[in-house]
Scaffold this motif. Structure first.
Motif, PDB file in Angstrom:
ATOM      1  N   ARG A   1     -65.261  12.888 -10.415  1.00 43.94           N
ATOM      2  CA  ARG A   1     -65.392  11.979 -11.560  1.00 43.94           C
ATOM      3  C   ARG A   1     -65.060  10.545 -11.162  1.00 43.94           C
ATOM      4  O   ARG A   1     -65.701   9.597 -11.612  1.00 43.94           O
ATOM      5  CB  ARG A   1     -64.487  12.427 -12.710  1.00 43.94           C
ATOM      6  CG  ARG A   1     -64.782  13.807 -13.246  1.00 43.94           C
ATOM      7  CD  ARG A   1     -66.101  13.888 -13.969  1.00 43.94           C
ATOM      8  NE  ARG A   1     -66.283  15.217 -14.534  1.00 43.94           N
ATOM      9  CZ  ARG A   1     -66.863  15.439 -15.695  1.00 43.94           C
ATOM     10  NH1 ARG A   1     -67.365  14.460 -16.404  1.00 43.94           N
ATOM     11  NH2 ARG A   1     -66.995  16.677 -16.131  1.00 43.94           N
TER      12      ARG A   1
ATOM     13  N   LEU B   1     -60.075   2.186 -10.241  1.00 41.14           N
ATOM     14  CA  LEU B   1     -60.284   3.639 -10.187  1.00 41.14           C
ATOM     15  C   LEU B   1     -58.967   4.401 -10.278  1.00 41.14           C
ATOM     16  O   LEU B   1     -58.913   5.485 -10.873  1.00 41.14           O
ATOM     17  CB  LEU B   1     -61.048   4.023  -8.926  1.00 41.14           C
ATOM     18  CG  LEU B   1     -62.505   3.556  -8.887  1.00 41.14           C
ATOM     19  CD1 LEU B   1     -63.142   3.917  -7.558  1.00 41.14           C
ATOM     20  CD2 LEU B   1     -63.293   4.116 -10.050  1.00 41.14           C
TER      21      LEU B   1
ATOM     22  N   ASP C   1     -68.046   9.179  -9.251  1.00 40.39           N
ATOM     23  CA  ASP C   1     -69.141   8.810 -10.158  1.00 40.39           C
ATOM     24  C   ASP C   1     -68.840   7.489 -10.861  1.00 40.39           C
ATOM     25  O   ASP C   1     -69.705   6.618 -10.969  1.00 40.39           O
ATOM     26  CB  ASP C   1     -69.374   9.906 -11.201  1.00 40.39           C
ATOM     27  CG  ASP C   1     -69.944  11.182 -10.606  1.00 40.39           C
ATOM     28  OD1 ASP C   1     -70.420  11.162  -9.458  1.00 40.39           O
ATOM     29  OD2 ASP C   1     -69.900  12.216 -11.321  1.00 40.39           O
ATOM     30  N   ARG C   2     -67.611   7.347 -11.341  1.00 43.71           N
ATOM     31  CA  ARG C   2     -67.210   6.115 -12.041  1.00 43.71           C
ATOM     32  C   ARG C   2     -67.252   4.922 -11.092  1.00 43.71           C
ATOM     33  O   ARG C   2     -67.724   3.843 -11.470  1.00 43.71           O
ATOM     34  CB  ARG C   2     -65.807   6.285 -12.632  1.00 43.71           C
ATOM     35  CG  ARG C   2     -65.318   5.097 -13.386  1.00 43.71           C
ATOM     36  CD  ARG C   2     -66.041   4.942 -14.702  1.00 43.71           C
ATOM     37  NE  ARG C   2     -65.472   3.806 -15.418  1.00 43.71           N
ATOM     38  CZ  ARG C   2     -66.185   2.978 -16.139  1.00 43.71           C
ATOM     39  NH1 ARG C   2     -67.462   3.170 -16.309  1.00 43.71           N
ATOM     40  NH2 ARG C   2     -65.615   1.964 -16.743  1.00 43.71           N
TER      41      ARG C   2
ATOM     42  N   GLU D   1     -70.830   3.831 -10.545  1.00 46.08           N
ATOM     43  CA  GLU D   1     -71.321   3.138 -11.743  1.00 46.08           C
ATOM     44  C   GLU D   1     -70.793   1.708 -11.798  1.00 46.08           C
ATOM     45  O   GLU D   1     -71.543   0.773 -12.088  1.00 46.08           O
ATOM     46  CB  GLU D   1     -70.866   3.859 -13.009  1.00 46.08           C
ATOM     47  CG  GLU D   1     -71.534   5.165 -13.305  1.00 46.08           C
ATOM     48  CD  GLU D   1     -70.870   5.890 -14.483  1.00 46.08           C
ATOM     49  OE1 GLU D   1     -70.067   5.277 -15.218  1.00 46.08           O
ATOM     50  OE2 GLU D   1     -71.163   7.079 -14.652  1.00 46.08           O
ATOM     51  N   LEU D   2     -69.497   1.557 -11.550  1.00 45.00           N
ATOM     52  CA  LEU D   2     -68.887   0.225 -11.590  1.00 45.00           C
ATOM     53  C   LEU D   2     -69.481  -0.687 -10.529  1.00 45.00           C
ATOM     54  O   LEU D   2     -69.699  -1.878 -10.778  1.00 45.00           O
ATOM     55  CB  LEU D   2     -67.373   0.331 -11.423  1.00 45.00           C
ATOM     56  CG  LEU D   2     -66.608   0.960 -12.592  1.00 45.00           C
ATOM     57  CD1 LEU D   2     -65.151   1.173 -12.216  1.00 45.00           C
ATOM     58  CD2 LEU D   2     -66.722   0.087 -13.840  1.00 45.00           C
TER      59      LEU D   2
ATOM     60  N   TYR E   1     -57.977   4.422 -13.849  1.00 49.53           N
ATOM     61  CA  TYR E   1     -58.863   5.400 -14.493  1.00 49.53           C
ATOM     62  C   TYR E   1     -58.343   6.821 -14.238  1.00 49.53           C
ATOM     63  O   TYR E   1     -58.238   7.634 -15.158  1.00 49.53           O
ATOM     64  CB  TYR E   1     -60.269   5.201 -13.929  1.00 49.53           C
ATOM     65  CG  TYR E   1     -61.328   6.164 -14.359  1.00 49.53           C
ATOM     66  CD1 TYR E   1     -61.911   6.088 -15.619  1.00 49.53           C
ATOM     67  CD2 TYR E   1     -61.809   7.130 -13.487  1.00 49.53           C
ATOM     68  CE1 TYR E   1     -62.931   6.943 -15.999  1.00 49.53           C
ATOM     69  CE2 TYR E   1     -62.826   7.999 -13.856  1.00 49.53           C
ATOM     70  CZ  TYR E   1     -63.374   7.894 -15.111  1.00 49.53           C
ATOM     71  OH  TYR E   1     -64.380   8.752 -15.474  1.00 49.53           O
TER      72      TYR E   1
ATOM     73  N   PHE F   1     -63.449  14.747 -20.517  1.00 48.49           N
ATOM     74  CA  PHE F   1     -64.733  14.045 -20.540  1.00 48.49           C
ATOM     75  C   PHE F   1     -65.629  14.541 -21.667  1.00 48.49           C
ATOM     76  O   PHE F   1     -66.376  13.758 -22.250  1.00 48.49           O
ATOM     77  CB  PHE F   1     -65.422  14.141 -19.179  1.00 48.49           C
ATOM     78  CG  PHE F   1     -64.743  13.288 -18.158  1.00 48.49           C
ATOM     79  CD1 PHE F   1     -64.929  11.912 -18.160  1.00 48.49           C
ATOM     80  CD2 PHE F   1     -63.885  13.841 -17.229  1.00 48.49           C
ATOM     81  CE1 PHE F   1     -64.278  11.107 -17.240  1.00 48.49           C
ATOM     82  CE2 PHE F   1     -63.224  13.058 -16.300  1.00 48.49           C
ATOM     83  CZ  PHE F   1     -63.425  11.676 -16.308  1.00 48.49           C
TER      84      PHE F   1
END
Length: 145
Positions: free
Chosen positions: A34, A107, A37-38, A41-42, A110, A139
């Motif tokens: 996860r 991250l 993936d984040r 994306e960022l 997060y 999620f």
């Protein structure tokens, strides 16, 4: 897609938020996926910011960070975070060292948020172990908020 982020530092982040709960290896693996993936994306969004500014180098402000923590204070290692940043930007951009640290900082925050919530979900389920299903449930719940 393979996971670039080693599980050990992710496990450490979960454990510091676990409050005495045990942590399954699958939970660390799921959270690492996860986080990756984040991060990708960022980095894609940061690349769009850099392009809008006419730059080929991602900077900390592209990640919404003015003052990142010192890299030695972070649990997540910088080199894998750099590889994560480059997953979806196809080598068209450079990632400044302070931007790598900024992304690692974002991250890690997060990961702290997710792991604290996963710990709460495990407690709510009356378990003493944080499992991958707790990370997944977080999620799933986020989709409704």
């Amino acid at each position: 897609m393979s996971v670039e982020l080693p599980f050990a530092p992710v496990d450490s982040v979960i454990r510091r938020n676990a409050g005495g709960l045990r942590v399954s290896a699958e939970a660390a693996e799921e959270l690492a996926r996860r986080i990756q993936d984040r991060g990708a994306e960022l980095a894609s969004a940061a690349a769009e910011e850099a392009t809008a500014d006419g730059r080929k180098t991602l900077m900390p402000e592209d990640f919404g960070v003015e003052d990142a923590r010192d890299k030695d204070a972070l649990e997540l290692p910088i080199a894998p975070v750099d590889r994560i940043a480059r997953l979806d930007i196809d080598g068209r951009y450079r990632v400044a060292m302070d931007a790598r640290v900024a992304l690692a900082d974002v991250l890690e925050q997060y990961a702290d948020d997710v792991s604290a919530a996963a710990a709460e979900l495990a407690r709510h389920a009356d378990r003493r172990t944080i499992k991958a299903e707790d990370v997944e449930a977080y999620f799933e719940l986020q989709r409704y908020y």
